[in-house]
Scaffold this motif. Structure first.
Motif, mmCIF file in Angstrom:
data_model
loop_
_atom_site.group_PDB
_atom_site.id
_atom_site.type_symbol
_atom_site.label_atom_id
_atom_site.label_comp_id
_atom_site.label_asym_id
_atom_site.label_seq_id
_atom_site.Cartn_x
_atom_site.Cartn_y
_atom_site.Cartn_z
ATOM 1 N N ALA A 196 -7.438 10.281 4.624
ATOM 2 C CA ALA A 196 -6.831 10.311 3.291
ATOM 3 C C ALA A 196 -6.463 11.751 2.932
ATOM 4 C CB ALA A 196 -7.812 9.742 2.268
ATOM 5 N N TRP B 267 -2.359 16.430 4.158
ATOM 6 C CA TRP B 267 -2.215 15.001 4.486
ATOM 7 C C TRP B 267 -1.420 14.904 5.777
ATOM 8 C CZ3 TRP B 267 1.696 10.909 2.941
ATOM 9 C CH2 TRP B 267 1.180 9.630 3.154
ATOM 10 N N GLU C 116 5.595 5.469 4.233
ATOM 11 C CA GLU C 116 4.453 5.466 3.326
ATOM 12 C C GLU C 116 4.605 6.526 2.236
ATOM 13 O OE1 GLU C 116 -0.438 5.555 3.578
ATOM 14 O OE2 GLU C 116 0.740 5.959 5.364
ATOM 15 N N THR C 117 4.344 6.116 0.989
ATOM 16 C CA THR C 117 4.389 7.024 -0.157
ATOM 17 C C THR C 117 3.080 6.920 -0.917
ATOM 18 O OG1 THR C 117 6.779 6.748 -0.368
ATOM 19 C CG2 THR C 117 5.607 7.593 -2.292
ATOM 20 N N LEU C 118 2.526 8.066 -1.282
ATOM 21 C CA LEU C 118 1.319 8.112 -2.106
ATOM 22 C C LEU C 118 1.595 8.983 -3.325
ATOM 23 C CD1 LEU C 118 -1.716 8.579 0.329
ATOM 24 C CD2 LEU C 118 -1.125 6.561 -0.999
ATOM 25 N N TYR C 119 1.158 8.504 -4.485
ATOM 26 C CA TYR C 119 1.238 9.277 -5.717
ATOM 27 C C TYR C 119 -0.160 9.828 -5.978
ATOM 28 C CZ TYR C 119 5.733 7.008 -6.258
ATOM 29 O OH TYR C 119 7.018 6.588 -6.047
ATOM 30 N N MET C 120 -0.246 11.153 -6.100
ATOM 31 C CA MET C 120 -1.544 11.812 -6.183
ATOM 32 C C MET C 120 -1.693 12.552 -7.509
ATOM 33 S SD MET C 120 -3.034 14.396 -3.328
ATOM 34 C CE MET C 120 -4.768 14.626 -3.143
ATOM 35 N N THR D 20 -5.413 8.725 -5.653
ATOM 36 C CA THR D 20 -4.112 8.382 -5.087
ATOM 37 C C THR D 20 -3.852 6.891 -5.280
ATOM 38 O OG1 THR D 20 -5.034 7.930 -2.894
ATOM 39 C CG2 THR D 20 -4.238 10.164 -3.299
ATOM 40 N N PRO E 71 -0.475 3.855 -4.164
ATOM 41 C CA PRO E 71 0.807 3.709 -3.485
ATOM 42 C C PRO E 71 1.977 3.436 -4.427
ATOM 43 C CG PRO E 71 -0.484 1.705 -3.241
ATOM 44 C CD PRO E 71 -1.347 2.703 -3.956
#
Length: 197
Positions: free
Chosen positions: A131, A146, A171-175, A185, A187
């Motif tokens: 992660a 990451w 893949e997209t992650l909002y942090m 985080t 998605p």
């Protein structure tokens, strides 16, 4: 004449030949060596069996399951040896980019819908290890790592909160990062700073 005397007289003329006594001597010598040889072979076999069992027990029971993988650590692909104990714990050893030996460990639980806890599986632990990670450097800078990405977020904080969008392929992650107070985080959207820590 008694029976005893009759036997003595009958057998007094008989003599044991030299060949017969030599044969008895050979049989005695040979039969004494075989048990010693059998004991030696049995002892060696027992030692091999004990060492073999101890090795298998060490590898499976004492240390748990051990894997060698390549993971991204601080933006660098690194060979790591991970030991899982099957109870949601792991211990990881690797050599960092500076050539120093590092040891890291951790654990985790998952809370089911009914409120019961269970230890994380090995795959879930690997997902946690890979992660995104936030690190605060001695020089005051703040970095997000990451996979192969190294992102300096030092100047992106407003009111001690930073929002960053991470993209890797599909893949997209909002942090959401709270300065020195954790991160979250998701998605599909940024998490509210009040929803964690």
């Amino acid at each position: 004449m008694t029976n005893k005397e009759k036997y003595k007289q009958a057998f007094s003329t008989m003599h044991i030949s030299d060949e017969f006594s030599l044969e008895v001597k050979k049989m005695t010598t040979t039969s004494n060596n075989k048990p010693k040889l059998n004991r030696l072979v049995a002892s060696i076999a027992a030692c091999v069996l004990i060492v073999g069992c101890a090795t298998v027990a060490y590898a499976t029971d004492f240390c748990g399951i051990q894997r060698t993988l390549q993971l991204w650590i601080n933006g660098d692909q690194t060979d790591v040896t991970i030991q899982f104990d099957g109870n949601g714990n792991y211990n990881m050893n690797y050599i960092d980019a500076e050539g120093d030996s590092k040891n890291r460990g951790g654990s985790g639980v998952f809370i089911e819908d009914d409120g019961t806890e269970r230890p994380l599986t090995d795959d879930e632990l690997i997902e946690e290890i890979t992660a995104p990670d936030v690190q605060y450097e001695d020089n005051g800078s703040v970095w997000v790592y990451w996979f192969d990405q190294k992102i300096d977020i030092t100047d992106k904080f407003e009111n001690n909160v930073c929002y960053i969008k991470l993209v890797k392929g599909e893949e997209t992650l909002y942090m959401t990062v709270k300065y020195q107070n954790g991160y979250a985080t998701a998605p599909d959207r940024y998490q509210s700073p009040s929803s964690f820590n």
